[in-house]
Scaffold this motif. Structure first.
Motif, PDB file in Angstrom:
ATOM      1  N   CYS A   1       0.638  -1.434   0.034  1.00  0.00           N
ATOM      2  CA  CYS A   1       0.114   0.041  -0.199  1.00  0.00           C
ATOM      3  C   CYS A   1       1.249   1.190   0.407  1.00  0.00           C
ATOM      4  N   ASP A   2       0.379   2.986  -0.783  1.00  0.00           N
ATOM      5  CA  ASP A   2       1.306   3.348  -1.359  1.00  0.00           C
ATOM      6  C   ASP A   2       1.083   4.275   0.212  1.00  0.00           C
ATOM      7  N   ASN A   3       0.062   4.483   0.771  1.00  0.00           N
ATOM      8  CA  ASN A   3      -0.492   4.863   1.767  1.00  0.00           C
ATOM      9  C   ASN A   3      -0.570   4.467   3.439  1.00  0.00           C
ATOM     10  N   SER A   4      -0.341   3.991   3.637  1.00  0.00           N
ATOM     11  CA  SER A   4      -0.033   3.258   5.142  1.00  0.00           C
ATOM     12  C   SER A   4       0.705   3.521   5.571  1.00  0.00           C
ATOM     13  N   ASN A   5       3.054   3.735   5.084  1.00  0.00           N
ATOM     14  CA  ASN A   5       4.278   4.016   5.424  1.00  0.00           C
ATOM     15  C   ASN A   5       4.186   4.734   5.005  1.00  0.00           C
TER      16      ASN A   5
END
Length: 373
Positions: free
Chosen positions: A101-105
Motif C-alpha cells: 500500500c502506498d498510503n499506509s507507510n
C-alpha cells in the motif's frame, strides 16, 4: 506486549489507542497470537523498531468505537484484522498487492504492518487489550458467531500467507512440493499443497516434534535436515530430479553457519540463507521457489547463478492478505481447511512473558500460542 529492546519483549502498560482518523476503529481484542516473525523483532533483525512499540499482527475482537467515515463496520461487530495496514484505494491495493500500500507507510518502501516498527509504518500491534485499526472500510472482516476465535484467528496472517505461497508457486495436480520449515506457516502450506492437488508433499525441519506433527496431521513425508550432509541433494535424488515447487517458510532465522552468525552481528548479512541454499539444490529445472519466510538485508554468496542457469522462477514477498482472507474464510466455513491442530498453547495475555519464552525456546512441543487479553 511491548518492545523494550533486543531479547526483551515484556508485558507492560501502554496508552489505550484512540480514534485518530475518520476511517479508524478501535477493537477490544478477544484473541491474538505470537507469530514466528515476531521473533525477528525479539532478536533485533528488523530495523527502526522503537522502544515502547506494542507488538503483534494477528488479532481479532469486538468493535468498541468507530470513526465518522466508517460505513462497513459498526460498534459490536466481531472482526478479524488482516496484518497489512492498507488503504484500499491506491494502485497497489486495487491490484491485489495490499501489502505494498502506498498510503499506509510514511517511513519505508513497503506498506504498513501492525506492531512491526517504523520500517513498516510505526503502528502499534494487537498483543494488547485494545487495537486501533486504520482504513476500517477496507481491512477488517466481520465474523459470524458460529465460528470460534480459534477457527478464524489465523485468517489474519498465517492462513492467507500459506495459501498465497502455494498458489503463487503454481502448485497444481500431480506436483511434488517441498515445504521448508514446519512452523505454523509451514504446517498450513502442507495442507494447502494437498488441496491444490499435489501428489507428494515433503516437509523439512530439524525439530522432531514439528516433523511428527507434519506427518500426523498433514500426511507429509518428513526429512530432518540434520540427518544429511546435503539435504538439497538428497531431496533431488529421491524426487528423481527435484521438486516442482519449493516453499521456503523459514526465512532469515534458519540454521546459521559460524560465518553467517558473525556477519549478521556485524550487519554484513541479513541472517541465515540455509533454506534458500537447500531450495536451490532440491528444485527441479524450470521449477519455482517461493519465499514466504521473512528475510532482512543483503546476502553474501546468494546462489543466483545456480538459479539462473537452471531456469528457476524465484518469487517472494509480504502476503497481500486482503486478497486471500475471503477465500480462506470460505474454506474454513466449508470445512476444507482447519488450522486448529497447530494450536498447542492458549494462555492469558498476563502470561505473555512466559508465552514468548515457551515459543522462542520451542518448549513443551510448542507450535502456536494464542493469547487471551
Amino acid at each position: 506486549m511491548v518492545y523494550k529492546g533486543i531479547k526483551n519483549i515484556r508485558l507492560s502498560d501502554a496508552k489505550d489507542p484512540i480514534i485518530e482518523n475518520y476511517e479508524d476503529i478501535i477493537i477490544k481484542v478477544t484473541s491474538t497470537s505470537i507469530c514466528g516473525s515476531d521473533l525477528h523483532l525479539l532478536h533485533g533483525f528488523i530495523p527502526n523498531l522503537q522502544m515502547g512499540t506494542v507488538i503483534g499482527h494477528e488479532a481479532m475482537g469486538i468493535v468498541e468505537e468507530t470513526g465518522k467515515r466508517v460505513t462497513k463496520i459498526k460498534k459490536g461487530d466481531r472482526v478479524i484484522v488482516p496484518f497489512p495496514v492498507s488503504c484500499g484505494h491506491c494502485w497497489f491495493c486495487k491490484h491485489d498487492l495490499s501489502s505494498q500500500c502506498d498510503n499506509s507507510n510514511d517511513f519505508g518502501e513497503s506498506g504498513g504492518v501492525f506492531g512491526y516498527g517504523d520500517t513498516f509504518g510505526g503502528y502499534d500491534g494487537g498483543q494488547a487489550e485494545y487495537l486501533r485499526v486504520p482504513y476500517a472500510n477496507f481491512g477488517p472482516r466481520i465474523i459470524e458467531e458460529s465460528l470460534t476465535d480459534e477457527q478464524v484467528l489465523f485468517a489474519t496472517d498465517i492462513l492467507p500467507t500459506a495459501y498465497w505461497g502455494i498458489e503463487s508457486a503454481g502448485v497444481k495436480q500431480g506436483d511434488t512440493v517441498v515445504v521448508l520449515g514446519c512452523g505454523p506457516v509451514g504446517q498450513l502450506a502442507q495442507k494447502f499443497a494437498w488441496l491444490k492437488g499435489a501428489e507428494r508433499v515433503i516437509a523439512v525441519d530439524n525439530i522432531p516434534y514439528r516433523l511428527q506433527h507434519a506427518q500426523k496431521y498433514n500426511k507429509a513425508e518428513v526429512i530432518n535436515f540434520d540427518d544429511y550432509d546435503n539435504t538439497g541433494a538428497y531431496i533431488k535424488e529421491i524426487t528423481k530430479g527435484g521438486a516442482d515447487a519449493v516453499i521456503d517458510c523459514v526465512g532469515m532465522e534458519g540454521k546459521m553457519t559460524a560465518v553467517e552468525k558473525i556477519e549478521t552481528v556485524l550487519r554484513l548479512q541479513g541472517g541465515s540463507k540455509s533454506a534458500i541454499e537447500i531450495a536451490s539444490l532440491c528444485v527441479r529445472k524450470g521449477g519455482t521457489i517461493m519465499l514466504v519466510g521473512v528475510y532482512g538485508a543483503k546476502y553474501n554468496a546468494f546462489p543466483l547463478g545456480e538459479l539462473f542457469s537452471r531456469n528457476i522462477t524465484l518469487k517472494m514477498g509480504q502476503c497481500p492478505a486482503h486478497s486471500y482472507v475471503d477465500p480462506v474464510l470460505k474454506m474454513i466455513e466449508d470445512r476444507k481447511i482447519d488450522a486448529t491442530d497447530i494450536i498447542t498453547h492458549t494462555m492469558p495475555l498476563s502470561d505473555g512473558d512466559k508465552a514468548y519464552d515457551i515459543f522462542e525456546k520451542r518448549q513443551d512441543n510448542c507450535i502456536k500460542v494464542i493469547l487471551k487479553p
